[in-house]
Scaffold this motif. Structure first.
Motif, PDB file in Angstrom:
ATOM      1  N   LEU A   1       0.823  -1.213   0.000  1.00  0.00           N
ATOM      2  CA  LEU A   1       0.000   0.000   0.000  1.00  0.00           C
ATOM      3  C   LEU A   1       0.854   1.259   0.000  1.00  0.00           C
ATOM      4  CD1 LEU A   1      -2.841  -1.060   2.470  1.00  0.00           C
ATOM      5  CD2 LEU A   1      -2.975  -0.860  -0.023  1.00  0.00           C
ATOM      6  N   LEU A   2       1.946   1.247   0.755  1.00  0.00           N
ATOM      7  CA  LEU A   2       2.837   2.405   0.799  1.00  0.00           C
ATOM      8  C   LEU A   2       3.495   2.652  -0.560  1.00  0.00           C
ATOM      9  CD1 LEU A   2       4.314   4.601   2.447  1.00  0.00           C
ATOM     10  CD2 LEU A   2       6.061   2.888   2.901  1.00  0.00           C
ATOM     11  N   TYR A   3       4.040   1.606  -1.164  1.00  0.00           N
ATOM     12  CA  TYR A   3       4.682   1.758  -2.462  1.00  0.00           C
ATOM     13  C   TYR A   3       3.670   2.158  -3.537  1.00  0.00           C
ATOM     14  CZ  TYR A   3       8.963  -0.305  -0.618  1.00  0.00           C
ATOM     15  OH  TYR A   3      10.096  -0.551   0.103  1.00  0.00           O
ATOM     16  N   THR A   4       2.458   1.644  -3.439  1.00  0.00           N
ATOM     17  CA  THR A   4       1.409   2.033  -4.392  1.00  0.00           C
ATOM     18  C   THR A   4       1.085   3.511  -4.248  1.00  0.00           C
ATOM     19  OG1 THR A   4       0.489  -0.196  -4.352  1.00  0.00           O
ATOM     20  CG2 THR A   4      -0.941   1.556  -5.169  1.00  0.00           C
ATOM     21  N   ALA A   5       0.929   3.972  -3.028  1.00  0.00           N
ATOM     22  CA  ALA A   5       0.611   5.384  -2.807  1.00  0.00           C
ATOM     23  C   ALA A   5       1.717   6.294  -3.324  1.00  0.00           C
ATOM     24  CB  ALA A   5       0.362   5.633  -1.318  1.00  0.00           C
ATOM     25  N   VAL A   6       2.960   5.913  -3.118  1.00  0.00           N
ATOM     26  CA  VAL A   6       4.081   6.734  -3.581  1.00  0.00           C
ATOM     27  C   VAL A   6       4.180   6.690  -5.105  1.00  0.00           C
ATOM     28  CG1 VAL A   6       6.591   6.932  -3.566  1.00  0.00           C
ATOM     29  CG2 VAL A   6       5.369   6.551  -1.435  1.00  0.00           C
TER      30      VAL A   6
ATOM     31  N   SER B   1       1.648   8.923  -7.466  1.00  0.00           N
ATOM     32  CA  SER B   1       1.999  10.308  -7.790  1.00  0.00           C
ATOM     33  C   SER B   1       3.025  10.370  -8.922  1.00  0.00           C
ATOM     34  CB  SER B   1       2.524  11.028  -6.552  1.00  0.00           C
ATOM     35  OG  SER B   1       3.672  10.380  -6.059  1.00  0.00           O
ATOM     36  N   LEU B   2       3.996   9.475  -8.917  1.00  0.00           N
ATOM     37  CA  LEU B   2       4.976   9.426 -10.000  1.00  0.00           C
ATOM     38  C   LEU B   2       4.304   9.058 -11.317  1.00  0.00           C
ATOM     39  CD1 LEU B   2       7.947   9.411 -11.026  1.00  0.00           C
ATOM     40  CD2 LEU B   2       8.011   6.994 -10.368  1.00  0.00           C
ATOM     41  N   ALA B   3       3.415   8.074 -11.275  1.00  0.00           N
ATOM     42  CA  ALA B   3       2.738   7.632 -12.492  1.00  0.00           C
ATOM     43  C   ALA B   3       1.838   8.723 -13.061  1.00  0.00           C
ATOM     44  CB  ALA B   3       1.921   6.368 -12.206  1.00  0.00           C
ATOM     45  N   VAL B   4       1.111   9.412 -12.197  1.00  0.00           N
ATOM     46  CA  VAL B   4       0.238  10.500 -12.675  1.00  0.00           C
ATOM     47  C   VAL B   4       1.069  11.591 -13.319  1.00  0.00           C
ATOM     48  CG1 VAL B   4      -1.270  12.375 -11.893  1.00  0.00           C
ATOM     49  CG2 VAL B   4      -1.668  10.052 -11.102  1.00  0.00           C
ATOM     50  N   TRP B   5       2.163  11.953 -12.694  1.00  0.00           N
ATOM     51  CA  TRP B   5       3.020  13.016 -13.220  1.00  0.00           C
ATOM     52  C   TRP B   5       3.596  12.636 -14.583  1.00  0.00           C
ATOM     53  CZ3 TRP B   5       8.676  13.282 -12.985  1.00  0.00           C
ATOM     54  CH2 TRP B   5       9.164  14.531 -13.338  1.00  0.00           C
ATOM     55  N   LEU B   6       4.090  11.405 -14.715  1.00  0.00           N
ATOM     56  CA  LEU B   6       4.661  10.977 -15.991  1.00  0.00           C
ATOM     57  C   LEU B   6       3.598  10.790 -17.071  1.00  0.00           C
ATOM     58  CD1 LEU B   6       7.288   8.346 -14.778  1.00  0.00           C
ATOM     59  CD2 LEU B   6       7.760  10.569 -15.785  1.00  0.00           C
ATOM     60  N   LEU B   7       2.506  10.100 -16.735  1.00  0.00           N
ATOM     61  CA  LEU B   7       1.486   9.819 -17.738  1.00  0.00           C
ATOM     62  C   LEU B   7       0.750  11.068 -18.194  1.00  0.00           C
ATOM     63  CD1 LEU B   7      -0.010   6.451 -16.480  1.00  0.00           C
ATOM     64  CD2 LEU B   7       1.308   6.842 -18.551  1.00  0.00           C
ATOM     65  N   LYS B   8       0.596  12.034 -17.313  1.00  0.00           N
ATOM     66  CA  LYS B   8      -0.057  13.287 -17.713  1.00  0.00           C
ATOM     67  C   LYS B   8       0.731  13.955 -18.835  1.00  0.00           C
ATOM     68  CE  LYS B   8      -2.630  17.145 -16.668  1.00  0.00           C
ATOM     69  NZ  LYS B   8      -2.740  17.672 -18.007  1.00  0.00           N
ATOM     70  N   GLY B   9       2.053  13.950 -18.736  1.00  0.00           N
ATOM     71  CA  GLY B   9       2.875  14.525 -19.796  1.00  0.00           C
ATOM     72  C   GLY B   9       2.746  13.761 -21.099  1.00  0.00           C
ATOM     73  N   PHE B  10       2.689  12.431 -21.032  1.00  0.00           N
ATOM     74  CA  PHE B  10       2.550  11.643 -22.249  1.00  0.00           C
ATOM     75  C   PHE B  10       1.190  11.872 -22.906  1.00  0.00           C
ATOM     76  CE2 PHE B  10       5.871   8.904 -20.273  1.00  0.00           C
ATOM     77  CZ  PHE B  10       6.801   8.983 -21.301  1.00  0.00           C
ATOM     78  N   ILE B  11       0.142  11.905 -22.110  1.00  0.00           N
ATOM     79  CA  ILE B  11      -1.197  12.069 -22.675  1.00  0.00           C
ATOM     80  C   ILE B  11      -1.385  13.477 -23.224  1.00  0.00           C
ATOM     81  CG2 ILE B  11      -3.650  12.144 -22.045  1.00  0.00           C
ATOM     82  CD1 ILE B  11      -3.209   9.606 -20.480  1.00  0.00           C
TER      83      ILE B  11
ATOM     84  N   GLY C   1       4.121   5.586 -23.422  1.00  0.00           N
ATOM     85  CA  GLY C   1       4.197   6.290 -22.143  1.00  0.00           C
ATOM     86  C   GLY C   1       3.833   5.393 -20.979  1.00  0.00           C
ATOM     87  N   ILE C   2       2.858   4.518 -21.193  1.00  0.00           N
ATOM     88  CA  ILE C   2       2.459   3.582 -20.144  1.00  0.00           C
ATOM     89  C   ILE C   2       3.609   2.608 -19.850  1.00  0.00           C
ATOM     90  CG2 ILE C   2       0.865   1.693 -19.597  1.00  0.00           C
ATOM     91  CD1 ILE C   2      -1.245   3.247 -21.266  1.00  0.00           C
ATOM     92  N   ALA C   3       4.263   2.123 -20.899  1.00  0.00           N
ATOM     93  CA  ALA C   3       5.387   1.196 -20.705  1.00  0.00           C
ATOM     94  C   ALA C   3       6.548   1.888 -19.995  1.00  0.00           C
ATOM     95  CB  ALA C   3       5.842   0.637 -22.048  1.00  0.00           C
ATOM     96  N   ALA C   4       6.877   3.096 -20.412  1.00  0.00           N
ATOM     97  CA  ALA C   4       7.968   3.829 -19.768  1.00  0.00           C
ATOM     98  C   ALA C   4       7.648   4.113 -18.307  1.00  0.00           C
ATOM     99  CB  ALA C   4       8.238   5.132 -20.517  1.00  0.00           C
TER     100      ALA C   4
ATOM    101  N   LEU D   1       8.369   0.582 -11.458  1.00  0.00           N
ATOM    102  CA  LEU D   1       8.905  -0.683 -10.957  1.00  0.00           C
ATOM    103  C   LEU D   1      10.318  -0.497 -10.413  1.00  0.00           C
ATOM    104  CD1 LEU D   1       8.603  -3.767 -10.593  1.00  0.00           C
ATOM    105  CD2 LEU D   1       9.692  -3.991 -12.814  1.00  0.00           C
ATOM    106  N   ILE D   2      11.150   0.224 -11.142  1.00  0.00           N
ATOM    107  CA  ILE D   2      12.520   0.452 -10.680  1.00  0.00           C
ATOM    108  C   ILE D   2      12.515   1.236  -9.372  1.00  0.00           C
ATOM    109  CG2 ILE D   2      14.655   1.709 -11.204  1.00  0.00           C
ATOM    110  CD1 ILE D   2      14.259   0.841 -14.127  1.00  0.00           C
ATOM    111  N   PHE D   3      11.641   2.250  -9.272  1.00  0.00           N
ATOM    112  CA  PHE D   3      11.571   3.040  -8.044  1.00  0.00           C
ATOM    113  C   PHE D   3      11.160   2.178  -6.859  1.00  0.00           C
ATOM    114  CE2 PHE D   3       9.121   5.583  -5.026  1.00  0.00           C
ATOM    115  CZ  PHE D   3      10.089   6.484  -4.647  1.00  0.00           C
ATOM    116  N   ALA D   4      10.121   1.375  -7.027  1.00  0.00           N
ATOM    117  CA  ALA D   4       9.647   0.542  -5.919  1.00  0.00           C
ATOM    118  C   ALA D   4      10.640  -0.577  -5.605  1.00  0.00           C
ATOM    119  CB  ALA D   4       8.283  -0.056  -6.265  1.00  0.00           C
TER     120      ALA D   4
END
Length: 193
Positions: A61-66, A69-79, A112-115, A121-124
């Motif tokens: 749950l902790l790693y998912t929560a962290v 935010s990273l995923a939203v930030w990255l995917l928002k730029g791709f979309i 963008g989803i793959a990146a 995954l690397i961060f967690a």
């Protein structure tokens, strides 16, 4: 929409909201000090109260929560980089907004989803601080465990090397499987219109 994670659809909706000239409410910062002063979150239980202290579920749950935010930030730029005209053309051809997303936006966002998946995954996988500070052995991950091999009875370098190699193999395999998408994802948006 089966098979598409909800957060990707949410990011697409955020991009639409931003393209319409409105600032998405999700991106407004929250004043944490003000919220704490007023006691808004005083009803939330402590991690140890709900039995998640030093458990695998608590770390997940902790790693998912962290990572969200990273995923939203990255995917928002791709979309945001996907031209809106593609979606509009699909809607002129008779698709609904959801079908246009499914058939035009999502295929272009796969890089963008793959990146993002690789970076999350690397961060967690490599995260050390949470695992070292919040676990004592039951839910301990590999990064805080590998140094303990060195500290017990001298330096057992073959065991450290074996542990590090085993630790790196899943990331290496995952990155090799998605390398084509990763290269396209990193260079996505590099050429200006």
């Amino acid at each position: 929409m089966r098979g598409v994670p909800r957060h990707i659809v949410g990011l697409w909706l955020l991009a639409l909201q931003g393209a319409a000239g409105r600032r998405p409410a999700v991106l407004h910062p929250v004043d944490a000090h003000d919220a704490a002063d007023r006691g808004r979150y005083s009803h939330l239980p402590d991690v140890s109260e709900i039995g998640l202290s030093d458990t695998a579920l608590g770390m997940i749950l902790l790693y998912t929560a962290v990572n969200v935010s990273l995923a939203v930030w990255l995917l928002k730029g791709f979309i945001d980089e996907i031209p809106r005209e593609y979606e509009e053309a699909a809607m002129i051809d008779g698709y609904t907004r959801l079908q246009a997303f499914w058939r035009t936006v999502l295929p272009q966002a796969t890089t963008g989803i793959a990146a993002t998946a690789i970076f999350c995954l690397i961060f967690a996988w490599n995260e050390y601080a949470f695992a070292a500070l919040l676990t004592s052995g039951t839910a301990q991950t590999a990064p805080p465990f590998i140094p303990t091999i060195i500290g017990e009875g001298g330096q057992d370098w073959p065991a450290v090397a074996a542990g590090t190699t085993i630790f790196l193999v899943p990331i290496l395999v995952f990155t090799i499987l998605l390398r084509k998408q990763l290269l396209r994802g990193i260079t996505f948006g590099a050429v200006r219109k």
